[in-house]
Design an enzyme around this catalytic site. Structure first.
Site, PDB file in Angstrom:
ATOM      1  N   HIS A 127       0.827  -1.208   0.000  1.00 21.82           N
ATOM      2  CA  HIS A 127       0.000   0.000   0.000  1.00 21.82           C
ATOM      3  C   HIS A 127       0.864   1.262   0.000  1.00 21.82           C
ATOM      4  O   HIS A 127       0.464   2.290  -0.558  1.00 21.82           O
ATOM      5  CB  HIS A 127      -0.915   0.003   1.225  1.00 21.82           C
ATOM      6  CG  HIS A 127      -1.958  -1.069   1.202  1.00 21.82           C
ATOM      7  ND1 HIS A 127      -3.299  -0.806   1.014  1.00 21.82           N
ATOM      8  CD2 HIS A 127      -1.856  -2.407   1.326  1.00 21.82           C
ATOM      9  CE1 HIS A 127      -3.972  -1.943   1.029  1.00 21.82           C
ATOM     10  NE2 HIS A 127      -3.129  -2.933   1.222  1.00 21.82           N
ATOM     11  N   ASP A 131      -5.433   6.077   1.923  1.00 24.43           N
ATOM     12  CA  ASP A 131      -5.794   4.700   1.588  1.00 24.43           C
ATOM     13  C   ASP A 131      -7.244   4.465   1.975  1.00 24.43           C
ATOM     14  O   ASP A 131      -7.714   4.938   3.021  1.00 24.43           O
ATOM     15  CB  ASP A 131      -4.881   3.730   2.358  1.00 24.43           C
ATOM     16  CG  ASP A 131      -4.997   2.315   1.842  1.00 24.43           C
ATOM     17  OD1 ASP A 131      -6.028   1.659   2.153  1.00 24.43           O
ATOM     18  OD2 ASP A 131      -4.087   1.841   1.141  1.00 24.43           O
ATOM     19  N   ALA A 154      14.574  -8.172  -3.786  1.00 25.68           N
ATOM     20  CA  ALA A 154      15.076  -7.756  -5.097  1.00 25.68           C
ATOM     21  C   ALA A 154      14.348  -6.497  -5.567  1.00 25.68           C
ATOM     22  O   ALA A 154      13.210  -6.242  -5.160  1.00 25.68           O
ATOM     23  CB  ALA A 154      14.870  -8.881  -6.118  1.00 25.68           C
ATOM     24  N   GLN A 170      12.134  -5.464  -7.714  1.00 32.68           N
ATOM     25  CA  GLN A 170      11.241  -6.281  -8.531  1.00 32.68           C
ATOM     26  C   GLN A 170      10.890  -5.654  -9.873  1.00 32.68           C
ATOM     27  O   GLN A 170      10.843  -6.356 -10.897  1.00 32.68           O
ATOM     28  CB  GLN A 170       9.959  -6.580  -7.749  1.00 32.68           C
ATOM     29  CG  GLN A 170       8.966  -7.447  -8.518  1.00 32.68           C
ATOM     30  CD  GLN A 170       7.941  -8.073  -7.613  1.00 32.68           C
ATOM     31  OE1 GLN A 170       8.262  -8.925  -6.801  1.00 32.68           O
ATOM     32  NE2 GLN A 170       6.683  -7.638  -7.746  1.00 32.68           N
ATOM     33  N   HIS A 196       2.710 -14.487  -5.468  1.00 35.56           N
ATOM     34  CA  HIS A 196       1.535 -14.697  -4.616  1.00 35.56           C
ATOM     35  C   HIS A 196       0.278 -14.106  -5.248  1.00 35.56           C
ATOM     36  O   HIS A 196      -0.831 -14.400  -4.807  1.00 35.56           O
ATOM     37  CB  HIS A 196       1.768 -14.074  -3.247  1.00 35.56           C
ATOM     38  CG  HIS A 196       1.956 -12.571  -3.285  1.00 35.56           C
ATOM     39  ND1 HIS A 196       2.871 -11.945  -4.109  1.00 35.56           N
ATOM     40  CD2 HIS A 196       1.339 -11.576  -2.619  1.00 35.56           C
ATOM     41  CE1 HIS A 196       2.807 -10.645  -3.932  1.00 35.56           C
ATOM     42  NE2 HIS A 196       1.875 -10.384  -3.035  1.00 35.56           N
ATOM     43  N   TRP A 233      -1.872  -7.458  -6.212  1.00 35.74           N
ATOM     44  CA  TRP A 233      -2.154  -6.639  -7.393  1.00 35.74           C
ATOM     45  C   TRP A 233      -0.919  -5.935  -7.918  1.00 35.74           C
ATOM     46  O   TRP A 233      -0.698  -5.857  -9.128  1.00 35.74           O
ATOM     47  CB  TRP A 233      -3.264  -5.630  -7.095  1.00 35.74           C
ATOM     48  CG  TRP A 233      -3.617  -4.795  -8.298  1.00 35.74           C
ATOM     49  CD1 TRP A 233      -3.465  -3.451  -8.444  1.00 35.74           C
ATOM     50  CD2 TRP A 233      -4.173  -5.263  -9.538  1.00 35.74           C
ATOM     51  NE1 TRP A 233      -3.882  -3.041  -9.685  1.00 35.74           N
ATOM     52  CE2 TRP A 233      -4.333  -4.132 -10.384  1.00 35.74           C
ATOM     53  CE3 TRP A 233      -4.555  -6.518 -10.009  1.00 35.74           C
ATOM     54  CZ2 TRP A 233      -4.843  -4.223 -11.672  1.00 35.74           C
ATOM     55  CZ3 TRP A 233      -5.070  -6.612 -11.296  1.00 35.74           C
ATOM     56  CH2 TRP A 233      -5.215  -5.475 -12.110  1.00 35.74           C
ATOM     57  N   GLU A 255       2.829  -5.523 -12.247  1.00 36.48           N
ATOM     58  CA  GLU A 255       4.225  -5.413 -12.660  1.00 36.48           C
ATOM     59  C   GLU A 255       4.603  -6.549 -13.614  1.00 36.48           C
ATOM     60  O   GLU A 255       5.356  -6.350 -14.569  1.00 36.48           O
ATOM     61  CB  GLU A 255       5.125  -5.396 -11.428  1.00 36.48           C
ATOM     62  CG  GLU A 255       5.021  -4.093 -10.637  1.00 36.48           C
ATOM     63  CD  GLU A 255       5.559  -4.195  -9.227  1.00 36.48           C
ATOM     64  OE1 GLU A 255       6.228  -5.212  -8.911  1.00 36.48           O
ATOM     65  OE2 GLU A 255       5.311  -3.281  -8.424  1.00 36.48           O
ATOM     66  N   GLY A 301      -6.863 -12.466   0.797  1.00 34.10           N
ATOM     67  CA  GLY A 301      -7.288 -11.156   0.305  1.00 34.10           C
ATOM     68  C   GLY A 301      -7.679 -11.186  -1.158  1.00 34.10           C
ATOM     69  O   GLY A 301      -8.396 -12.087  -1.610  1.00 34.10           O
ATOM     70  N   GLN A 337      -5.796 -11.786  -3.635  1.00 36.77           N
ATOM     71  CA  GLN A 337      -4.869 -12.562  -4.452  1.00 36.77           C
ATOM     72  C   GLN A 337      -5.561 -13.671  -5.236  1.00 36.77           C
ATOM     73  O   GLN A 337      -5.174 -13.976  -6.366  1.00 36.77           O
ATOM     74  CB  GLN A 337      -3.758 -13.129  -3.566  1.00 36.77           C
ATOM     75  CG  GLN A 337      -2.897 -12.048  -2.932  1.00 36.77           C
ATOM     76  CD  GLN A 337      -2.093 -12.538  -1.754  1.00 36.77           C
ATOM     77  OE1 GLN A 337      -1.888 -13.739  -1.561  1.00 36.77           O
ATOM     78  NE2 GLN A 337      -1.639 -11.604  -0.930  1.00 36.77           N
TER      79      GLN A 337
END
Length: 464
Positions: free
Chosen positions: A29, A123, A342, A344, A359, A362, A367, A382, A384
Site C-alpha cells: 500500500h 488509503d 530484489a 522487482q 503470490h 495486485w 508489474e 485477500g 490474491q
C-alpha cells in the site's frame, strides 16, 4: 483539457498548492501511495506525508516531501493471519484518530496552511482518518491499491451474502461460479475465510472501504482502461457521483523513487545479465504473505527438479522461521540465485526473466503484466485469489496453483508448463501484449495520462 498549474502567483511569490497523503503502513500500500504522490509532485503540488511509526517510510529517500509522523501505539512486527491483519487495520484507524486530528489541525492553523491544502489522499482502509480530515474541512480522495474488479467484489459483498454465496459452509461450494461477478468462483471472493469470526471481520473491513470511497471526492485506482475497461465502467456506474481516476500502472507512470521497506539486493541484476533471454523464473511471494515450512520445502524441490534457472527473492520471515531445505543449494548450484529482496520492477523488466512465480498481489500482477512476463500464481489471502483468476482466465497470461498443500511434482509440472511449453510461449505472447497496452496507456495522449490530467484538474477544483 490541459491540466491547470498547481501554483498561484501572489504578492509574496508563487504559492504551491499542497496535497496531503496518508498510506496504510504495508509495503503493497505504501508503494502506490508514494507513486501517486510522485505524480502529483511532478505536476507542481507540494506533498505532505502523514505516516504511522509502524513501518515508517524513510524521509531521506523523498527530500522534496514534508513528513508528519503520527503516533500509533502499536507493537512492532507484521500481523501473521487474515484476522490479525484486519484487526491491525482497525487498530491503526482507532489509535491514529486523535493524534492525526491534532497534527492536521496544527498544519492547517500554521500561517498559510489552510489556504495551501487542496485535499487529503488516503488509503481507502483509513475511513476514520478520512472522516477526521472532512470534519476539519479538507476534501478527501480515496486510493485503492487493488484492481477495479476487486473493488467491485467489495461493493457486491452484501449481495453475495444475501444470495448465499457467503459465508461458505461447505468445501463443495468453493468451485461454484459467482454468476453476478464472472469469472469469479466462490473461492476467489474476498470474504472466503476459515471461520465465521474472520468472515464478519472481513465484511466489516470491506464495508468500511466502500464507505470511504463512496463518501470521498474522488477515487484513484492503480489500473488502466485497456486492462479493465468493463470493470471500470461498472465501477463508475455503481459509484455514480464519485469521479474515478485510473492512473496506472503507477510504477511505470510515476517518477517516484523507491519506497521499499526492505533493503534490495541489486547484485541480482548483474547475475541476470549473464543469463539467456527469457530463461529465468523469478520467484517472490510479496511483502506480507506467508507460507508453512512444508510448503516452502515443496516449492523449493519443485523448482529444483524442474531444472529451470531461477532468481528467488526469499523475504526473511516468509516461512515463519523455516529455511530452504538441506541440499537445495547444492542441487541448484550454478543455475539459481537466492537473495533476501530484489528490485522487482527492474527484475521483471529484464530480458533474462521469462516467468514470474508470485503470490498474486495486485502490484505484482500488474508489474508482471507490464513487464510482459507470464505468471505462476499461488494466492494466499485477500484479493490474491481473484487476481490469480484474472491472470489465468481473463488475461490468459499465466497459471494458478489454487489452494491446498503444495506438492513438488505439481510445482515442477507448472514451472515446466510456464517456461518450456508451447502453451507457455503463447502465455508469454499475451503477457507481452498486455505490456504493450500498458505502454500505450502511459504514453503521451494515452488513457492514463489523460486520467492524470483529469485528476490534477479535479484536485485544483477542490482547492478553495
Amino acid at each position: 483539457m490541459a491540466p491547470e498549474e498547481a501554483s498561484t502567483a501572489t504578492t509574496g511569490g508563487p504559492r504551491r498548492r499542497r496535497v496531503l497523503v496518508f498510506p496504510i503502513p504495508y509495503q503493497g500500500h505504501i508503494n502506490p501511495m508514494f507513486q501517486v504522490a510522485g505524480l502529483l509532485q511532478d505536476r507542481g503540488f507540494a506533498v505532505t506525508v502523514f505516516h504511522t511509526h509502524f513501518n515508517a517510510p524513510d524521509p531521506s529517500r523523498h527530500p522534496a516531501y514534508d513528513f508528519v509522523p503520527v503516533p500509533d501505539g502499536l507493537p512492532a512486527g507484521s500481523p501473521g493471519t487474515v484476522a490479525a491483519t484486519v484487526e491491525h487495520i482497525f487498530a491503526i484507524n482507532g489509535s491514529c484518530e486523535a493524534p492525526f486530528r491534532e497534527r492536521l489541525a496544527a498544519l492547517l492553523e500554521a500561517p498559510g496552511g489552510r489556504d495551501e491544502v487542496a485535499c487529503l489522499v488516503a488509503d481507502a482502509h483509513l475511513l476514520t482518518l478520512m472522516d477526521v480530515a472532512r470534519q476539519q474541512g479538507v476534501p478527501t480522495l480515496a486510493l485503492r491499491t487493488g484492481s477495479a474488479a476487486c473493488f467491485r467484489n467489495f461493493m457486491a459483498t452484501p449481495m453475495l451474502c444475501d444470495k448465499g454465496y457467503l459465508p461458505v459452509s461447505a468445501e463443495s461450494q468453493l468451485d461454484a461460479p459467482v454468476r453476478e461477478l464472472p469469472p469469479y468462483r466462490v473461492r476467489d471472493l474476498m470474504a472466503v475465510t476459515s471461520s465465521r469470526h474472520e468472515h464478519d471481520l472481513v465484511c466489516k473491513l470491506l464495508a468500511r472501504a466502500v464507505e470511504a470511497v463512496s463518501t470521498s471526492a474522488g477515487f484513484i485506482l492503480n489500473t488502466f482502461d485497456a486492462l479493465e475497461a468493463d470493470d471500470l465502467a461498472a465501477t463508475r456506474r455503481d459509484l455514480a457521483g464519485v469521479p474515478v481516476f485510473e492512473v496506472g500502472p503507477l510504477h511505470k507512470i510515476s517518477p517516484a523513487s523507491s519506497s521499499s521497506l526492505l533493503p534490495q539486493d541489486r547484485s541480482c541484476l548483474d547475475w541476470l545479465d549473464a543469463q539467456a533471454p527469457a530463461s529465468v523464473l523469478y520467484i517472490s511471494f510479496g511483502s506480507l504473505a506467508s507460507m508453512s515450512g512444508e510448503d516452502l520445502a515443496e516449492a523449493a524441490w519443485g523448482v529444483a527438479n524442474s531444472r529451470q534457472p531461477f532468481l528467488w527473492a526469499l523475504r526473511p520471515g516468509l516461512a515463519r522461521g523455516a529455511a530452504l531445505p538441506d541440499g537445495f543449494g547444492a542441487e541448484t548450484e550454478g543455475r539459481g540465485l537466492v537473495v533476501g529482496w530484489a528490485p522487482q520492477e527492474e527484475v521483471l523488466a529484464h530480458g533474462a526473466v521469462g516467468g514470474f512465480w508470485t503470490h498474486g498481489g495486485w502490484n505484482s500482477a500488474l508489474e508482471g503484466a507490464c513487464g510482459g512476463v507470464p505468471m505462476l500464481c499461488r494466492p494466499c489471502f485477500g484479493d490474491q485469489m481473484g487476481n490469480a483468476r484474472y491472470v489465468e482466465h481473463v488475461w490468459r497470461a499465466g497459471i494458478a496453483l489454487d489452494g491446498g498443500v503444495l506438492e513438488r511434482g505439481a510445482v515442477e509440472r507448472a514451472v515446466r508448463r510456464l517456461m518450456r511449453s508451447e502453451e507457455g510461449e503463447e502465455m508469454r505472447g499475451r503477457a507481452r501484449e498486455l505490456g504493450s497496452r500498458a505502454a500505450e496507456a502511459i504514453a503521451e495522449g494515452g488513457s492514463s495520462r489523460h486520467s492524470v490530467d483529469k485528476l490534477v484538474n479535479h484536485i485544483m477544483s477542490l482547492w478553495k
